[in-house]
Design a protein around this motif. Structure first.
Motif, PDB file in Angstrom:
ATOM      1  N   GLU A  11       0.836  -1.195   0.000  1.00  0.00           N
ATOM      2  CA  GLU A  11       0.000   0.000   0.000  1.00  0.00           C
ATOM      3  C   GLU A  11       0.873   1.248   0.000  1.00  0.00           C
ATOM      4  O   GLU A  11       1.968   1.234   0.563  1.00  0.00           O
ATOM      5  CB  GLU A  11      -0.875   0.045   1.248  1.00  0.00           C
ATOM      6  CG  GLU A  11      -1.849  -1.099   1.366  1.00  0.00           C
ATOM      7  CD  GLU A  11      -2.573  -1.055   2.696  1.00  0.00           C
ATOM      8  OE1 GLU A  11      -3.631  -0.394   2.764  1.00  0.00           O
ATOM      9  OE2 GLU A  11      -2.063  -1.661   3.657  1.00  0.00           O
ATOM     10  N   LYS A  13       0.228   5.452   0.752  1.00  0.00           N
ATOM     11  CA  LYS A  13      -0.750   6.447   1.196  1.00  0.00           C
ATOM     12  C   LYS A  13      -0.078   7.807   1.291  1.00  0.00           C
ATOM     13  O   LYS A  13       1.075   7.901   1.694  1.00  0.00           O
ATOM     14  CB  LYS A  13      -1.303   6.073   2.575  1.00  0.00           C
ATOM     15  CG  LYS A  13      -2.056   4.769   2.592  1.00  0.00           C
ATOM     16  CD  LYS A  13      -2.552   4.448   3.975  1.00  0.00           C
ATOM     17  CE  LYS A  13      -3.327   3.136   3.933  1.00  0.00           C
ATOM     18  NZ  LYS A  13      -3.948   2.820   5.209  1.00  0.00           N
ATOM     19  N   SER A  14      -0.842   8.824   0.920  1.00  0.00           N
ATOM     20  CA  SER A  14      -0.322  10.178   1.018  1.00  0.00           C
ATOM     21  C   SER A  14      -1.461  11.139   1.331  1.00  0.00           C
ATOM     22  O   SER A  14      -2.546  11.028   0.769  1.00  0.00           O
ATOM     23  CB  SER A  14       0.347  10.588  -0.295  1.00  0.00           C
ATOM     24  OG  SER A  14       0.838  11.901  -0.194  1.00  0.00           O
ATOM     25  N   SER A  44      -6.843  12.444   0.987  1.00  0.00           N
ATOM     26  CA  SER A  44      -5.740  11.491   0.820  1.00  0.00           C
ATOM     27  C   SER A  44      -5.858  10.756  -0.508  1.00  0.00           C
ATOM     28  O   SER A  44      -6.916  10.708  -1.129  1.00  0.00           O
ATOM     29  CB  SER A  44      -5.728  10.480   1.965  1.00  0.00           C
ATOM     30  OG  SER A  44      -6.853   9.634   1.893  1.00  0.00           O
ATOM     31  N   SER A  46      -4.503   6.945  -2.073  1.00  0.00           N
ATOM     32  CA  SER A  46      -3.890   5.679  -1.700  1.00  0.00           C
ATOM     33  C   SER A  46      -3.910   4.738  -2.893  1.00  0.00           C
ATOM     34  O   SER A  46      -4.674   4.907  -3.833  1.00  0.00           O
ATOM     35  CB  SER A  46      -4.623   5.052  -0.512  1.00  0.00           C
ATOM     36  OG  SER A  46      -5.959   4.753  -0.859  1.00  0.00           O
ATOM     37  N   SER A  47      -3.032   3.768  -2.818  1.00  0.00           N
ATOM     38  CA  SER A  47      -3.009   2.732  -3.846  1.00  0.00           C
ATOM     39  C   SER A  47      -2.692   1.411  -3.177  1.00  0.00           C
ATOM     40  O   SER A  47      -2.125   1.367  -2.080  1.00  0.00           O
ATOM     41  CB  SER A  47      -1.968   3.055  -4.920  1.00  0.00           C
ATOM     42  OG  SER A  47      -0.684   3.004  -4.376  1.00  0.00           O
ATOM     43  N   GLN A  48      -3.069   0.347  -3.868  1.00  0.00           N
ATOM     44  CA  GLN A  48      -2.854  -0.978  -3.309  1.00  0.00           C
ATOM     45  C   GLN A  48      -2.561  -1.965  -4.421  1.00  0.00           C
ATOM     46  O   GLN A  48      -3.080  -1.843  -5.534  1.00  0.00           O
ATOM     47  CB  GLN A  48      -4.090  -1.419  -2.528  1.00  0.00           C
ATOM     48  CG  GLN A  48      -3.898  -2.720  -1.778  1.00  0.00           C
ATOM     49  CD  GLN A  48      -5.113  -3.085  -0.975  1.00  0.00           C
ATOM     50  OE1 GLN A  48      -6.105  -3.520  -1.536  1.00  0.00           O
ATOM     51  NE2 GLN A  48      -5.049  -2.895   0.332  1.00  0.00           N
TER      52      GLN A  48
END
Length: 132
Positions: A11, A13-14, A44, A46-48
């Motif tokens: 993951e 996240k920012s 935010s 995010s990626s996964q």
């Protein structure tokens, strides 16, 4: 680079600050974390990914810059059960560069937090820093 077959969840996240263009922050993440799905929420991004190959750009940079000891330090320091994490500089990521941050404050607009979860977290850490 041989990518091991280890089940994992990767993951990124920012935080998304009001002054930031969401598309530019998405680009930061996609530049260094391919093969992932990216979603934008209110404050935010995010990626996964469940594919270790999503980590290949980070892996290649670690080995090119010979920064395995630095990454091992942070991966082991932040290890909690089956999860570990580290920060990357957001501005560097926008320029397709990978730069680890010791503290979140090192990245003026906030860092990108990279989180790795796996039942074989030690195997992933060894692969990242040893190339096994």
């Amino acid at each position: 680079m041989k990518i091991p077959s280890i089940n994992c969840v990767l993951e990124m996240k920012s935080a998304l600050h009001p002054s930031e263009d969401p598309e530019k922050v998405r680009k930061c993440i996609s530049n260094i974390f391919p093969y992932s799905s990216i979603k934008t929420e209110n404050f935010s991004i995010s990626s996964q990914s469940k594919e270790l190959r999503s980590f290949e750009k980070i892996y290649e940079t670690i080995h090119l810059k010979k920064s395995q000891n630095t990454y091992r330090h942070y991966l082991e320091k932040n290890l909690d059960n089956n999860t570990t994490w580290f920060y990357l500089n957001k501005q560097a990521a926008f320029a397709e560069k990978i730069a680890i941050c010791e503290e979140a404050e090192e990245s003026p607009l906030g860092p990108i937090k990279v989180i790795i979860t796996s039942s074989n977290i030690d195997g992933i850490i060894d692969w990242i820093v040893l190339g096994n």
